[in-house]
Write an enzyme that holds these catalytic residues in place. Sequence first.
Site, mmCIF file in Angstrom:
data_model
loop_
_atom_site.group_PDB
_atom_site.id
_atom_site.type_symbol
_atom_site.label_atom_id
_atom_site.label_comp_id
_atom_site.label_asym_id
_atom_site.label_seq_id
_atom_site.Cartn_x
_atom_site.Cartn_y
_atom_site.Cartn_z
ATOM 1 N N ASN A 136 0.839 -1.194 0.000
ATOM 2 C CA ASN A 136 0.000 0.000 0.000
ATOM 3 C C ASN A 136 0.878 1.249 0.000
ATOM 4 O OD1 ASN A 136 0.478 0.845 2.878
ATOM 5 N ND2 ASN A 136 -0.381 -1.187 3.229
ATOM 6 N N ILE A 177 -2.624 -7.155 14.676
ATOM 7 C CA ILE A 177 -1.528 -7.110 15.658
ATOM 8 C C ILE A 177 -1.899 -6.232 16.856
ATOM 9 C CG2 ILE A 177 0.916 -6.553 15.987
ATOM 10 C CD1 ILE A 177 1.183 -6.789 12.860
ATOM 11 N N PHE A 214 -3.700 3.851 15.191
ATOM 12 C CA PHE A 214 -3.841 4.877 14.165
ATOM 13 C C PHE A 214 -4.983 4.465 13.247
ATOM 14 C CE2 PHE A 214 -0.430 8.128 13.754
ATOM 15 C CZ PHE A 214 0.185 7.885 14.964
ATOM 16 N N LYS A 231 -11.094 -2.180 19.381
ATOM 17 C CA LYS A 231 -9.772 -2.727 19.715
ATOM 18 C C LYS A 231 -9.397 -2.457 21.173
ATOM 19 C CE LYS A 231 -8.209 -2.272 14.927
ATOM 20 N NZ LYS A 231 -7.126 -2.515 14.005
HETATM 21 O O1 C5P Z 1 -8.600 -1.698 11.519
HETATM 22 P P1 C5P Z 1 -7.600 -0.813 10.931
HETATM 23 O O2 C5P Z 1 -6.643 -1.503 10.038
HETATM 24 O O3 C5P Z 1 -8.097 0.433 10.282
HETATM 25 O O4 C5P Z 1 -6.819 -0.296 12.226
HETATM 26 C C1 C5P Z 1 -5.703 0.482 12.133
HETATM 27 C C2 C5P Z 1 -4.852 0.299 13.346
HETATM 28 O O5 C5P Z 1 -4.659 -1.085 13.646
HETATM 29 C C3 C5P Z 1 -3.456 0.819 13.128
HETATM 30 O O6 C5P Z 1 -2.967 1.246 14.376
HETATM 31 C C4 C5P Z 1 -2.717 -0.403 12.591
HETATM 32 O O7 C5P Z 1 -1.322 -0.302 12.804
HETATM 33 C C5 C5P Z 1 -3.344 -1.515 13.402
HETATM 34 N N1 C5P Z 1 -3.434 -2.799 12.682
HETATM 35 C C6 C5P Z 1 -2.687 -3.889 13.093
HETATM 36 N N2 C5P Z 1 -2.796 -5.095 12.467
HETATM 37 C C7 C5P Z 1 -3.637 -5.262 11.432
HETATM 38 C C8 C5P Z 1 -4.397 -4.168 10.982
HETATM 39 C C9 C5P Z 1 -4.260 -2.961 11.624
HETATM 40 O O8 C5P Z 1 -1.906 -3.753 14.043
HETATM 41 N N3 C5P Z 1 -3.715 -6.421 10.839
#
Ligand code: C5P
Length: 397
Positions: free
Chosen positions: A210, A307, A323, A341
């Site tokens: 991305n 994560i 974020f 979350k």
């Molecule tokens: O749900 P979304 O992807 O929009 O959430 C964004 C937040 O979750 C960010 O802080 C991103 O670093 C974290 N994230 C993550 N693992 C994922 C997807 C998002 O840690 N698979």
Amino acid sequence: MNGLQGRKVVLGVTGGVAAYKAAELVRLLGKAGADVHVVLTEGGARFVTAVTFQALSGNTVWSDLWDARMPNNMAHIDLGREADAILVAPATADFIARVVHGLADDLLTTLCLARDVPLILAPAMNRQMWESPPTQRNIAQLRVDGVAVFGPAAGDQACGEVGMGRMLEPEEIVEQLEGFFVPKRLAGRKVVMTAGPTFEPIDPVRGITNISSGKMGYALARACAQAGADVVLVSGPVALPVPVGVKRIAAASALAMRTAVLESVHDADVFIGVAAVADYRPLQTAEHKIKKSGEALTITLTQNPDILAEVAALPAAPFCVGFAAESRDLDAYAESKRQKKRLPLLVGNLVSDGMGGDDNTVILYDDAGRHPLPRASKAAVARGIVDHLAGMLPART
Ligand code: C5P
């Protein structure tokens, strides 16, 4: 970088070949917002002329203890008194020795002795001069005297040797000086972060990624380190310089990022997920490069682990910050992500406001509501986030 806004810096330039880098240093200090006043020693002037420093700093360059331009003939008192710091770069072995012994036989040494502001030296010398017992004794004494020492670094030297004694690069000196002025609100805290995009492999040469540049995450890692934190930055594939004092672990895919985070986070006080982690990855990675077949190609995707949600759900979870980059309805999406979350703090921004660029407009969301930060450089936004975050951390026991 604008972390030196409003700071007045006296920059001493002594007689080492690294003086040529001091010209770039003046330019970068000015770019970071500092008002730079150069004091050039006789030796320094043999390498670079006062005209160069005057043109770059926009200020008078001082060299002479007896300069009649100061109305009270007290250049050594006035220059230092009005400054936020005296930085000497390059500082030669001879200059360091003279400061250690309190000599005051030229303008710069006199300024150093007659000061009540921080003194910072960036040594630059040949490897043997640096390693010599007198220099090492002098450096130890500087630290006892409360003088800060930036560097030196190891590498190629002008004399043709390789070793310790090179002056830090101007960018590193500016970064360390910015950090010098930052209140150490995260001292003693360990921060684990993710930043950048992920790369989810389809075959050995292709993948899904991305447009995340990693700039916000790296700026935040730098701001945390400058606030005194011990920072581990788990980074997707970006070509950004690692901030001073930050430990970077490269992790390209979401799964690699997850493994690196879980290995580092057990003793962390704070976890910040800045990375734009791919929500999906190809279910299978082809062992060999996929060839054209003339037919449509279907790639089955499977969901990646979240994560941040996983870290936030750990039994002894650190303080977790998320974020959210959204293309619309920022308030609603950000707050629902924060709730889902279970995050005490979430930083939201519109994709159009921040992704890829050098500036950002963010809104912080916590239990007390929404807190918009003014549009600013990512470095300044990062400092704002660190301030807010530091205020929310439980007091250390
Ligand atoms: O749900 P979304 O992807 O929009 O959430 C964004 C937040 O979750 C960010 O802080 C991103 O670093 C974290 N994230 C993550 N693992 C994922 C997807 C998002 O840690 N698979």
